[in-house]
Design a protein around this motif. Structure first.
Motif, PDB file in Angstrom:
ATOM      1  N   ARG A 164       0.508  -1.223   0.177  1.00  0.00           N
ATOM      2  CA  ARG A 164      -0.186   0.409  -0.005  1.00  0.00           C
ATOM      3  C   ARG A 164       0.813   1.351  -0.093  1.00  0.00           C
ATOM      4  N   LYS A 165       2.187   1.429   0.092  1.00  0.00           N
ATOM      5  CA  LYS A 165       2.655   2.351  -0.222  1.00  0.00           C
ATOM      6  C   LYS A 165       3.164   2.932  -1.226  1.00  0.00           C
ATOM      7  N   THR A 166       3.159   1.898  -2.432  1.00  0.00           N
ATOM      8  CA  THR A 166       3.659   1.831  -3.482  1.00  0.00           C
ATOM      9  C   THR A 166       2.470   1.979  -3.845  1.00  0.00           C
ATOM     10  N   LEU A 167       1.654   1.394  -3.916  1.00  0.00           N
ATOM     11  CA  LEU A 167       0.484   1.157  -4.657  1.00  0.00           C
ATOM     12  C   LEU A 167      -1.278   1.496  -4.276  1.00  0.00           C
ATOM     13  N   SER A 168      -1.693   2.293  -4.969  1.00  0.00           N
ATOM     14  CA  SER A 168      -2.905   2.980  -4.524  1.00  0.00           C
ATOM     15  C   SER A 168      -4.301   2.185  -4.345  1.00  0.00           C
ATOM     16  N   LEU A 169      -4.971   1.359  -3.476  1.00  0.00           N
ATOM     17  CA  LEU A 169      -5.835   0.696  -2.732  1.00  0.00           C
ATOM     18  C   LEU A 169      -6.765   1.531  -2.659  1.00  0.00           C
ATOM     19  N   ASP A 170      -7.683   1.238  -2.611  1.00  0.00           N
ATOM     20  CA  ASP A 170      -9.258   1.756  -2.000  1.00  0.00           C
ATOM     21  C   ASP A 170      -8.975   1.138  -0.599  1.00  0.00           C
ATOM     22  N   HIS A 171      -9.704  -0.245  -0.795  1.00  0.00           N
ATOM     23  CA  HIS A 171      -9.943  -0.643   0.454  1.00  0.00           C
ATOM     24  C   HIS A 171      -9.322  -1.955   0.348  1.00  0.00           C
ATOM     25  N   VAL A 172      -8.793  -2.248   1.794  1.00  0.00           N
ATOM     26  CA  VAL A 172      -8.381  -3.832   2.018  1.00  0.00           C
ATOM     27  C   VAL A 172      -9.440  -5.247   2.606  1.00  0.00           C
ATOM     28  N   ILE A 173      -9.861  -5.492   2.102  1.00  0.00           N
ATOM     29  CA  ILE A 173     -10.744  -6.488   3.154  1.00  0.00           C
ATOM     30  C   ILE A 173     -10.385  -7.720   3.502  1.00  0.00           C
ATOM     31  N   ILE A 174     -10.655  -8.017   4.969  1.00  0.00           N
ATOM     32  CA  ILE A 174     -10.061  -8.948   5.258  1.00  0.00           C
ATOM     33  C   ILE A 174     -10.515 -10.274   5.978  1.00  0.00           C
ATOM     34  N   THR A 175     -10.453 -11.380   6.595  1.00  0.00           N
ATOM     35  CA  THR A 175     -11.300 -12.380   6.869  1.00  0.00           C
ATOM     36  C   THR A 175     -10.624 -13.556   7.497  1.00  0.00           C
ATOM     37  N   ASN A 176     -10.623 -13.873   8.203  1.00  0.00           N
ATOM     38  CA  ASN A 176     -10.150 -15.295   8.798  1.00  0.00           C
ATOM     39  C   ASN A 176     -10.871 -16.505   9.101  1.00  0.00           C
ATOM     40  N   PRO A 177      -9.964 -18.130   7.864  1.00  0.00           N
ATOM     41  CA  PRO A 177     -10.810 -19.298   7.880  1.00  0.00           C
ATOM     42  C   PRO A 177     -11.492 -19.746   9.372  1.00  0.00           C
ATOM     43  N   ALA A 178     -10.910 -18.799  10.395  1.00  0.00           N
ATOM     44  CA  ALA A 178     -12.476 -19.761  11.032  1.00  0.00           C
ATOM     45  C   ALA A 178     -13.550 -18.941  11.533  1.00  0.00           C
ATOM     46  N   ASP A 179     -13.634 -18.262  10.636  1.00  0.00           N
ATOM     47  CA  ASP A 179     -15.108 -16.989  10.268  1.00  0.00           C
ATOM     48  C   ASP A 179     -16.339 -17.877  10.074  1.00  0.00           C
ATOM     49  N   PHE A 180     -16.095 -19.617   9.191  1.00  0.00           N
ATOM     50  CA  PHE A 180     -17.547 -20.066   9.881  1.00  0.00           C
ATOM     51  C   PHE A 180     -17.580 -21.150  10.124  1.00  0.00           C
ATOM     52  N   LEU A 181     -16.179 -21.613  10.657  1.00  0.00           N
ATOM     53  CA  LEU A 181     -16.198 -22.680  11.377  1.00  0.00           C
ATOM     54  C   LEU A 181     -17.866 -22.892  12.212  1.00  0.00           C
ATOM     55  N   PRO A 212      -9.630   4.144   8.690  1.00  0.00           N
ATOM     56  CA  PRO A 212     -11.311   3.601   7.025  1.00  0.00           C
ATOM     57  C   PRO A 212     -10.822   2.410   6.162  1.00  0.00           C
ATOM     58  N   LEU A 213      -9.808   2.096   5.840  1.00  0.00           N
ATOM     59  CA  LEU A 213      -9.965   1.939   4.300  1.00  0.00           C
ATOM     60  C   LEU A 213      -9.471   0.168   4.748  1.00  0.00           C
ATOM     61  N   LEU A 214      -9.992  -0.091   6.027  1.00  0.00           N
ATOM     62  CA  LEU A 214      -9.346  -1.942   6.254  1.00  0.00           C
ATOM     63  C   LEU A 214     -11.064  -2.182   7.291  1.00  0.00           C
ATOM     64  N   HIS A 215     -11.285  -3.330   6.288  1.00  0.00           N
ATOM     65  CA  HIS A 215     -12.730  -3.788   6.592  1.00  0.00           C
ATOM     66  C   HIS A 215     -12.862  -4.798   7.439  1.00  0.00           C
ATOM     67  N   ARG A 216     -13.337  -5.468   8.152  1.00  0.00           N
ATOM     68  CA  ARG A 216     -13.862  -7.219   7.881  1.00  0.00           C
ATOM     69  C   ARG A 216     -14.157  -7.981   6.967  1.00  0.00           C
ATOM     70  N   MET A 217     -14.553  -8.691   6.550  1.00  0.00           N
ATOM     71  CA  MET A 217     -15.439  -9.274   5.654  1.00  0.00           C
ATOM     72  C   MET A 217     -17.099  -9.615   6.177  1.00  0.00           C
ATOM     73  N   GLN A 218     -16.662 -10.354   7.486  1.00  0.00           N
ATOM     74  CA  GLN A 218     -17.833 -10.643   8.075  1.00  0.00           C
ATOM     75  C   GLN A 218     -18.323  -9.164   8.631  1.00  0.00           C
ATOM     76  N   THR A 219     -18.224  -7.926   8.882  1.00  0.00           N
ATOM     77  CA  THR A 219     -18.464  -6.909   9.315  1.00  0.00           C
ATOM     78  C   THR A 219     -19.254  -6.367   8.842  1.00  0.00           C
ATOM     79  N   LEU A 220     -18.919  -6.660   7.104  1.00  0.00           N
ATOM     80  CA  LEU A 220     -19.305  -6.018   5.896  1.00  0.00           C
ATOM     81  C   LEU A 220     -20.649  -7.099   5.984  1.00  0.00           C
ATOM     82  N   LEU A 221     -21.215  -8.397   5.963  1.00  0.00           N
ATOM     83  CA  LEU A 221     -21.035  -9.337   5.560  1.00  0.00           C
ATOM     84  C   LEU A 221     -22.802  -9.001   7.028  1.00  0.00           C
ATOM     85  N   GLU A 222     -22.365  -8.673   8.395  1.00  0.00           N
ATOM     86  CA  GLU A 222     -23.643  -8.100   9.067  1.00  0.00           C
ATOM     87  C   GLU A 222     -23.852  -7.249   9.132  1.00  0.00           C
ATOM     88  N   THR A 223     -23.454  -6.037   8.172  1.00  0.00           N
ATOM     89  CA  THR A 223     -24.156  -5.178   8.273  1.00  0.00           C
ATOM     90  C   THR A 223     -25.481  -4.829   7.245  1.00  0.00           C
TER      91      THR A 223
END
Length: 592
Positions: A164-181, A212-223
């Motif tokens: 992200r220091k050299t590349l313009s990304l609007d958003h990064v959405i992160i998730t974890n393998p445990a989220d749907f366990l 503000p450009l970092l998001h959890r996928m689980q949070t986006l889905l629950e919204t």
């Protein structure tokens, strides 16, 4: 033809009957049609729908059927469709517009199909990315594709943090393998990670909340829960719109984005479905361990499961013990894999053949299938294991052996319904006779539109409407195709394509290396492995220490499967008169 008729068994038989009528007229040019399994049509009508129609259609007809099984947690097709809608809404709220590129860097976990179809429903293009890529490899794909957003595992976020220091990304959405366990496994997951010495995600809650450009996928889905999804207008994707950028080295070694349209991917999914006329719609379970970020896993695993209304048995990585446990518990009937997987399972199972006897059909792809492996696996399981063939540029499958006694060991099989294939004389550009050797050429509705932002290379790969595969082969009089030599210099290790030039570029960066050449050598388990032949600069001695230094250096620049497993030091490398290294003359003297 109506939408529902494409998956209706009765109408599929009607298509087959119509195709059989015309087969005699085509038999002189397409001898393979005579060897199609009964019920497989010669041609397939491709509906004018986006790829998302697959999920829409199955969710409407089989809403309560299990779509995903993930360590005991089950998701129905209605739920999968709803989650994809929620994610599409979330992406639109983040500003994603039609035609935007969204990178997807996930293993086979429920978040993959959710994100994949959510991206497409939002009108965007999926950029398929290996979650294990190094910073350099990921940077190239993100910058080349112009991806605005990446969806990835939190464990690997430090790589993207640097990018992200050299590349313009609007958003990064992160998730974890445990989220749907399931709840208990979700609680135990951190402990299993520590026991396996896997580092905890280097992403603090503080950083997550402050960026503000970092998001959890689980949070986006629950919204966007079912009752509160805001009405949003989904862009109407056309069948000829690009759906996926599938990065590949093609036949030149330069990483390029293969432009696969909705129609390309839908066509190949329908072709796979037609090749399996005995499959019971809504009753099968597919073992999905071949990675979805690979074109083979995407089509033969995920998309084929959806069109069959089959349950996807998801495993994020191949570990023989875990796969056997999953097979024993969930009894999958279909297993698209690669030869190394079948070899590993046979070694692990031993005499407990009942552990694998639920499997009925396996189509092996991504690497040549050794005849002995095929015979032993079929004898052990009672399943039918056949070899297929394809390339990312074809979505990816173009050929497969019939899942009957017509299967021929050593052959890549017959062209799929709707696929044209021929052997071309490279010098004259003309087709050759049966039994003669030339380049395998293909065309059909599953063939890519070209390479992303590479007009010259797109033009070079097509010849009068036919696409070069770069593979040398032959066709016998009955229409069975054989690969004699893969694309020049390509190494296929464990089903992954490795291009020597990419490895060599890294080796040449090492301060002690004067010359280097990478080649593929036979490997019992991986099919092939990477061997590097090195000439050191004066003042450097070929010691074990420098060998380890070189391997460590490569691990910083290359994904693990690309790192040379064999290193040999030479005084010089064999070359042509013009100085080109003769790879074919490089032979390993001893295994590492």
């Amino acid at each position: 033809m109506s939408d529902s008729s494409l998956t209706n068994n009765t109408q599929t038989e009607n298509i087959s009957a119509q195709a059989t009528t015309g087969a005699a007229e085509l038999s002189t040019e397409r001898p393979w049609l005579r060897h199609y399994e009964q019920g497989v049509p010669a041609q397939i009508e491709i509906p004018d729908h986006p790829l998302t129609w697959l999920l829409d259609n199955t969710a409407s007809r089989y809403p309560g059927k299990t779509a995903c099984i993930y360590y005991g947690h089950k998701i129905t097709y209605a739920q999968l469709s709803s989650l994809a809608n929620r994610f599409a809404a979330a992406l639109q709220r983040l500003g994603v517009k039609q035609g935007d590129r969204v990178a997807l860097a996930l293993p086979n976990i429920p978040q993959f199909p959710i994100a994949f179809y959510g991206i497409l429903r939002a009108g965007a293009i999926v950029v398929q990315t290996n979650p294990l890529y190094t910073q350099k490899e990921l940077l190239h794909q993100l910058s080349d594709s112009g991806a605005r957003i990446i969806i990835m595992l939190d464990t690997f976020y430090p790589i993207v943090r640097e990018i992200r220091k050299t590349l313009s990304l609007d958003h990064v959405i992160i998730t974890n393998p445990a989220d749907f366990l399931p709840p208990l496994l979700h609680v135990l997951y951190p402990l299993t990670q520590r026991n396996n010495k896997i580092p905890e995600p280097a992403l603090s809650e503080k950083e997550l909340h402050e960026d503000p450009l970092l998001h959890r996928m689980q949070t986006l889905l629950e919204t966007h829960i079912d009752g509160n999804i805001e009405l949003f207008n989904l862009p109407a994707a056309r069948s000829d719109d690009i759906a996926v950028l599938q990065y590949t080295g093609g036949t030149t070694g330069v990483s390029k984005g293969v432009m696969l349209t909705h129609r390309n991917l839908l066509a190949n999914t329908l072709q796979v479905r037609a090749w399996l006329p005995k499959i019971r719609e809504g009753e099968e379970t597919i073992l999905c361990v071949a990675p979805f970020f690979h074109a083979y896993g995407l089509t033969v695993g995920m998309n084929s499961a959806i069109i069959m209304a089959a349950a996807m048995l998801l495993l994020p990585r191949f570990k023989a013990d875990d796969v056997i446990k999953a097979i024993r518990r969930y009894r999958p009937t279909l297993f698209p894999g690669i030869p190394t997987m079948y070899i590993a399972l046979m070694r692990k199972v031993g005499k407990r053949t009942q552990d694998l006897n639920s499997i009925k059909y396996c189509i092996s792809g991504a690497a040549p299938l050794p005849e002995q492996v095929q015979k032993e696996f079929e004898a052990m399981t009672g399943a039918r294991l056949v070899e297929g063939y394809g390339l990312s540029e074809a979505s990816p499958v173009t050929h497969a052996n019939p899942l009957t006694d017509e299967c021929r060991n050593g052959s890549i099989g017959l062209p799929f319904p709707g696929v044209e294939a021929m052997i071309m004389n490279r010098e004259t550009g003309q087709p050759v006779r049966a039994g003669e050797v030339g380049e395998i050429m293909v065309k059909g509705p599953n063939i890519m539109q070209g390479y992303w932002n590479r007009e010259a290379e797109t033009k070079a790969i097509f010849h009068n409407g036919w696409m070069h595969t770069g593979d040398v082969g032959k066709m016998d009089e009955e229409g069975y195709f054989y690969v004699i030599e893969r694309a020049k210099d390509l190494i296929i290790a464990g089903g992954f394509n490795i291009y020597p030039r990419e490895v060599e570029e890294v080796l040449f960066k090492h301060p002690a290396i004067l010359e280097a050449a990478a080649v593929g050598v036979a490997d019992e388990y991986r099919g092939e492995t990477v061997a590097a032949f090195i000439v050191l600069k004066p003042g450097h001695e070929p010691t074990e220490q420098i060998k380890q230094e070189i391997v460590s250096f490569c691990k910083q620049e290359l994904a693990a499967y690309k790192v040379p497993k064999i290193l040999e030091f030479r005084e010089s490398l064999p070359k042509t008169l013009v100085g080109k290294v003769l790879r074919r003359e490089l032979k390993v003297t001893k295994q590492a």
